[in-house]
Scaffold this active site. Structure first.
Site, PDB file in Angstrom:
ATOM      1  N   TYR A 101      57.027  22.144  60.232  1.00 50.66           N
ATOM      2  CA  TYR A 101      57.377  20.760  59.928  1.00 50.66           C
ATOM      3  C   TYR A 101      58.891  20.621  60.006  1.00 50.66           C
ATOM      4  O   TYR A 101      59.636  21.491  59.536  1.00 50.66           O
ATOM      5  CB  TYR A 101      56.899  20.395  58.516  1.00 50.66           C
ATOM      6  CG  TYR A 101      57.426  19.052  58.054  1.00 50.66           C
ATOM      7  CD1 TYR A 101      56.695  17.896  58.271  1.00 50.66           C
ATOM      8  CD2 TYR A 101      58.674  18.946  57.426  1.00 50.66           C
ATOM      9  CE1 TYR A 101      57.192  16.655  57.881  1.00 50.66           C
ATOM     10  CE2 TYR A 101      59.170  17.713  57.036  1.00 50.66           C
ATOM     11  CZ  TYR A 101      58.427  16.578  57.268  1.00 50.66           C
ATOM     12  OH  TYR A 101      58.915  15.361  56.888  1.00 50.66           O
ATOM     13  N   GLU A 189      60.531  12.411  62.049  1.00 47.90           N
ATOM     14  CA  GLU A 189      59.719  13.560  61.662  1.00 47.90           C
ATOM     15  C   GLU A 189      59.034  14.160  62.877  1.00 47.90           C
ATOM     16  O   GLU A 189      58.522  13.416  63.722  1.00 47.90           O
ATOM     17  CB  GLU A 189      58.640  13.025  60.720  1.00 47.90           C
ATOM     18  CG  GLU A 189      58.218  13.940  59.619  1.00 47.90           C
ATOM     19  CD  GLU A 189      57.213  13.233  58.707  1.00 47.90           C
ATOM     20  OE1 GLU A 189      57.515  13.068  57.531  1.00 47.90           O
ATOM     21  OE2 GLU A 189      56.131  12.838  59.188  1.00 47.90           O
TER      22      GLU A 189
END
Ligand code: GDP
Ligand code: MN
Length: 377
Positions: A101, A189
């Site tokens: 991530y 993101e």
């Protein structure tokens, strides 16, 4: 403003971040044609402004063009978190070795952009954040200097032992930080950032939220808005000049001024209720805004009571009262209305409301308590 994944991918690709190619389609036949062109396994991905598409069945791997078309026929038209899927992205499937991530948010507490990375990326990142937050590494960036090379490499080394992969990830981080700054994103993101079997580091998903206040400076980004994919209530509110954010509760709030709207939501929660929205009718005073606001709030089936909280200044109480009366002439209100108003032209407002059969309160606590009780009844 939210961007679609395919739009976010384009932005990242333009800035030199490795992202697989992709094409957008609206029909299964188009998907079949695109998959045929790509030639190998593809992924068909729902393009909606919502996370968790994978878990909702909106991201599917296909071994053949026929299978891709079949997935598309199921994904197109499905709803994910209340949003209908009208577009899918078709992209060659990556052979994933690991999922990490990588995200950047403008963090209010730190008053800085914060870079977050975790080797435990993928569809369960929310769970990781909730249960094992220590697996997420954070770094607040000083905006005067940006994300420096050694800082990016430090973060990247928490993801990969392999130095070539860590360098690749650090490079992606710096490019992502630059992108975030350049386009006025409040969140950007990549989840998952993957390593593939051949060792490459690639972004497989991208999410970008643009700070609405930045849109004026970035017309090319503002042009990416897809009103058809936004919540209808938010589109209607923007057209009416209202600041509106849909929330999950049952007390529909109609307030003037963002500060008072926040205080009202706090008080609703304090008295055990849940606000159904944040709505600011502030700015210039006019009854039509109130009519639009009531239309938007009453269109939400989860609203059980409506609370007006008006502190009359530039917004005149009589304009609000007239708006309420006008709205009830245009359509029938099916939920109880609790009205609190005080300030400019308050007496006149009370007169208008009383004549129309409404009562008005001046005390904010009392009004909030009543609205919470009505919503629970
Ligand atoms: P999200 O659920 O909305 O975040 O959608 P993602 O694009 O992140 O996809 C969800 C999951 O699908 C990823 O975490 C991967 O596990 C899987 N996935 C996505 N793209 C690919 C791909 O190209 N190949 C493989 N094998 N899996 C993929
Ligand atoms: Mn994702």
């Amino acid at each position: 403003m939210n961007l679609h994944e395919y739009q976010a991918r384009d932005i990242l690709r333009q800035r030199g971040i490795p992202v697989p190619p992709g094409e957008v389609a609206t029909t299964p036949d188009q998907v079949r044609a695109i998959a045929t062109r790509f030639g190998d396994r593809v992924v068909v991905k729902a393009q909606v402004h919502a996370g968790g598409r994978g878990k909702a069945g909106g991201v599917k791997l296909a071994a053949t063009p026929a299978e891709a078309a079949e997935h598309a026929s199921k994904i197109l038209g499905m709803t994910i978190k209340g949003l209908t899927v009208r577009h899918v992205l078709v992209t060659p499937a990556a052979d994933i070795a690991s999922e990490s991530y990588l995200g950047i948010i403008v963090d209010r507490a730190a008053q800085r952009p914060v870079v977050m990375v975790s080797a435990a990326g993928g569809i369960d990142i929310e769970e990781v954040a909730a249960r094992t937050p220590e697996r997420i590494h954070r770094l607040a960036v000083d905006p005067r200097y940006g994300l420096l090379g050694h800082q990016a490499l430090g973060l990247a080394l928490t993801l990969y032992r392999d130095i070539a992969q860590a360098r690749a990830a650090a490079d992606i981080m710096q490019r992502l930080y630059a992108a975030c700054y350049a386009i006025g994103a409040s969140l950007i993101e990549i989840n998952p950032l993957v390593t593939t079997r051949d060792g490459a580091v690639t972004a497989l998903d991208a999410k970008i939220v643009i700070d609405d206040n930045e849109l004026e400076r970035h017309p090319e980004i503002a042009a990416l808005r897809d009103s058809g994919a936004e919540a209808p209530s938010e589109v209607a509110a923007r057209a009416a000049g209202l600041t509106f954010i849909k929330l999950d509760g049952t007390v529909g709030c109609c307030v003037n001024g963002a500060g008072l709207a926040m205080a009202t939501m706090d008080l609703v929660k304090y008295y055990g209720g849940q606000p159904a929205d944040f709505l600011d009718i502030g700015g210039r005073s006019n009854p039509q805004k109130v009519v639009s606001a009531l239309k938007i709030i009453t269109a939400d089936p989860s609203v059980r009571a409506i609370l007006f909280n008006i502190f009359g200044g530039i917004t005149r109480c009589d304009d609000v009262a007239n708006g309420i009366v006008q709205a009830t002439r245009e359509f029938r209100l099916t939920v109880p209305l609790v009205i609190r108003l005080t300030g400019t032209n308050e007496e006149l407002a009370v007169k208008i409301l009383t004549q129309a059969g409404f009562s008005a309160l001046t005390d904010m606590d009392e009004a909030v308590k009543q609205s919470v009780a009505q919503a629970a009844a």
